[in-house]
Design an enzyme around this catalytic site. Structure first.
Site, PDB file in Angstrom:
ATOM      1  N   GLN A  17       0.854  -1.167  -0.109  1.00  0.00           N
ATOM      2  CA  GLN A  17      -0.003   0.006   0.026  1.00  0.00           C
ATOM      3  C   GLN A  17       0.987   1.371   0.006  1.00  0.00           C
ATOM      4  O   GLN A  17       2.343   0.949   0.299  1.00  0.00           O
ATOM      5  CB  GLN A  17      -0.874  -0.028   1.350  1.00  0.00           C
ATOM      6  CG  GLN A  17      -0.260  -0.149   2.799  1.00  0.00           C
ATOM      7  CD  GLN A  17      -0.964  -1.068   3.453  1.00  0.00           C
ATOM      8  OE1 GLN A  17      -2.173  -1.094   3.357  1.00  0.00           O
ATOM      9  NE2 GLN A  17      -0.331  -1.895   4.412  1.00  0.00           N
ATOM     10  N   HIS A  39      -8.808   2.029  19.798  1.00  0.00           N
ATOM     11  CA  HIS A  39      -7.895   0.938  20.074  1.00  0.00           C
ATOM     12  C   HIS A  39      -8.533   0.652  21.634  1.00  0.00           C
ATOM     13  O   HIS A  39      -8.472  -0.758  21.763  1.00  0.00           O
ATOM     14  CB  HIS A  39      -6.387   1.622  20.251  1.00  0.00           C
ATOM     15  CG  HIS A  39      -5.889   1.528  18.868  1.00  0.00           C
ATOM     16  ND1 HIS A  39      -5.292   2.829  18.595  1.00  0.00           N
ATOM     17  CD2 HIS A  39      -5.703   0.943  17.912  1.00  0.00           C
ATOM     18  CE1 HIS A  39      -4.926   3.018  17.230  1.00  0.00           C
ATOM     19  NE2 HIS A  39      -5.163   1.670  16.821  1.00  0.00           N
ATOM     20  N   ASP A  51       0.393 -12.676   6.698  1.00  0.00           N
ATOM     21  CA  ASP A  51      -1.008 -12.498   6.418  1.00  0.00           C
ATOM     22  C   ASP A  51      -1.853 -13.421   7.549  1.00  0.00           C
ATOM     23  O   ASP A  51      -1.567 -14.256   7.697  1.00  0.00           O
ATOM     24  CB  ASP A  51      -1.493 -13.089   4.966  1.00  0.00           C
ATOM     25  CG  ASP A  51      -2.700 -13.008   4.713  1.00  0.00           C
ATOM     26  OD1 ASP A  51      -2.979 -13.431   3.216  1.00  0.00           O
ATOM     27  OD2 ASP A  51      -3.436 -12.729   5.182  1.00  0.00           O
ATOM     28  N   ASP A  83      -8.173  -6.081  13.401  1.00  0.00           N
ATOM     29  CA  ASP A  83      -8.022  -4.870  13.420  1.00  0.00           C
ATOM     30  C   ASP A  83      -7.372  -4.212  12.041  1.00  0.00           C
ATOM     31  O   ASP A  83      -6.215  -3.986  11.521  1.00  0.00           O
ATOM     32  CB  ASP A  83      -6.961  -4.294  14.279  1.00  0.00           C
ATOM     33  CG  ASP A  83      -6.791  -2.728  14.354  1.00  0.00           C
ATOM     34  OD1 ASP A  83      -5.551  -2.244  15.170  1.00  0.00           O
ATOM     35  OD2 ASP A  83      -7.185  -1.952  13.646  1.00  0.00           O
ATOM     36  N   SER A  84      -8.359  -4.405  11.125  1.00  0.00           N
ATOM     37  CA  SER A  84      -7.806  -4.388   9.515  1.00  0.00           C
ATOM     38  C   SER A  84      -8.369  -3.042   8.775  1.00  0.00           C
ATOM     39  O   SER A  84      -9.043  -2.138   9.463  1.00  0.00           O
ATOM     40  CB  SER A  84      -8.543  -5.652   8.637  1.00  0.00           C
ATOM     41  OG  SER A  84      -9.899  -5.104   8.488  1.00  0.00           O
ATOM     42  N   THR A  85      -7.693  -2.865   7.995  1.00  0.00           N
ATOM     43  CA  THR A  85      -8.050  -1.878   6.835  1.00  0.00           C
ATOM     44  C   THR A  85      -9.263  -2.033   6.291  1.00  0.00           C
ATOM     45  O   THR A  85     -10.003  -3.194   6.542  1.00  0.00           O
ATOM     46  CB  THR A  85      -7.060  -1.822   5.813  1.00  0.00           C
ATOM     47  OG1 THR A  85      -6.438  -3.018   5.431  1.00  0.00           O
ATOM     48  CG2 THR A  85      -5.867  -0.969   6.084  1.00  0.00           C
ATOM     49  N   PRO A 143      -5.550  -6.816   0.389  1.00  0.00           N
ATOM     50  CA  PRO A 143      -5.167  -7.715   1.491  1.00  0.00           C
ATOM     51  C   PRO A 143      -6.152  -7.981   2.411  1.00  0.00           C
ATOM     52  O   PRO A 143      -6.032  -9.031   3.089  1.00  0.00           O
ATOM     53  CB  PRO A 143      -3.661  -7.618   1.800  1.00  0.00           C
ATOM     54  CG  PRO A 143      -3.669  -5.968   1.666  1.00  0.00           C
ATOM     55  CD  PRO A 143      -4.403  -5.962   0.551  1.00  0.00           C
TER      56      PRO A 143
END
Ligand code: SAM
Length: 276
Positions: A31, A62, A138, A156-158, A163
């Site tokens: 990215q 968080h 991954d 806690d992903s985009t 991905p």
């Protein structure tokens, strides 16, 4: 000359912040990564043009992705964070007195490096904490061969593109259930009820198919699209609304608290309707 950073959060609406300095930009294997200083939100991590976290409001996300599950599970010793390369979720996880081991699995090592260098307040626990193990991998591959080892898994992903797309799939939630112990709990960040209602509906349905207890809760995060953010929990045994709040340990938090633990599950009607 004034410089502004704008994130187009949908094709027709965005957030724009006055920049005081651009500290770092790089194209990683996964990215486009940038670290900028903004006047309103302080230092900001941006991935592929999307705000990931800022010094001013990171505590909300968080704390809320971590402490609701950690205070629902009676003994959250072994915790996995998937994504979370900025370190904020891990920082909150290791605050909990019962956590013995916290593993971070972040696909892009450059996010970890940039966060340690430019956002030490957020990435602090990634370096000098004996409970923490950091893996560059991954998250989908990491959990594929795990059976019954984690008490809590935080995703806690985009956004669900690139991905991270597979981190919002039914198969992935099934693999999380396998990787969790028989009374494990997972929580995923699941985007905005204003802008991503279809995703929230589909993810909630999938998590409810895999876990006997499925719950959604919200938090106010000014720098995320629409400012209202959702988290979806899948639990194999423990109901977050059956917790004895008097037993929740006193934690150094600025948003999450014992008295709000159950309140977060009282949802606005338009959000409750998505979950029908
Ligand atoms: N709090 C932010 C949000 O809600 O948008 C996300 C924080 S963190 C920066 C998101 C991380 O997920 C990114 O660093 C990205 O590299 C990572 N990521 C995306 N897909 C992944 C995958 N399949 N496995 C592990 N990490 C992944």
């Amino acid at each position: 000359m004034e410089l502004w950073y704008t994130e187009k959060q949908t094709p027709t609406v965005g957030i724009t912040c006055k920049i005081s300095r651009t500290l770092h930009t790089e194209q990683t294997e996964y990215q486009d990564l940038a670290v900028i200083d903004t006047e309103q939100f302080g230092r900001m991590l941006v991935l592929d043009g999307m705000v990931m976290t800022t010094i001013k409001d990171e505590f909300v996300y968080h704390e809320m992705i971590s402490h609701v599950a950690l205070n629902t599970h009676p003994n959250p010793e072994n915790v996995l964070v998937i994504g979370g390369g900025d370190g904020g979720a891990i920082r909150e996880v290791v605050k909990h007195p019962k956590v013995k081991k916290a593993t971070l699995v972040e696909i892009d090592g450059k996010v970890i490096e940039a966060s340690k260098k430019f956002l030490p307040e957020i990435a602090a626990a990634l370096d000098n904490n004996a409970k923490v193990k950091v893996l560059v991998d991954d998250g989908i591959a990491h959990v594929r061969d795990k059976v019954g080892i984690y008490d809590v898994i935080l995703v806690d992903s985009t956004e669900p593109i690139g991905p991270a797309e597979g981190l919002f799939a039914l198969d992935f939630y099934r693999s999380l259930s396998r990787a969790l112990k028989e009374d494990g709990i997972m929580v995923a960040q699941t985007e905005s009820p204003f802008f991503n209602a279809n995703l929230i509906q589909r993810v909630y349905r999938d998590i409810a198919e895999v876990f006997p207890i499925a719950k959604l809760y919200l938090a106010a995060i000014p720098t995320y699209p629409s400012g209202l953010w959702s988290f979806t929990m899948g639990s194999k045994r423990w109901d977050p609304e059956a917790v004895d709040e008097t037993k929740i340990p006193e934690l150094d938090t600025k948003y999450y608290s014992a008295e709000m633990h159950k309140a977060v599950f009282r949802l606005p009607r338009f959000v409750r309707a998505l979950l029908k």
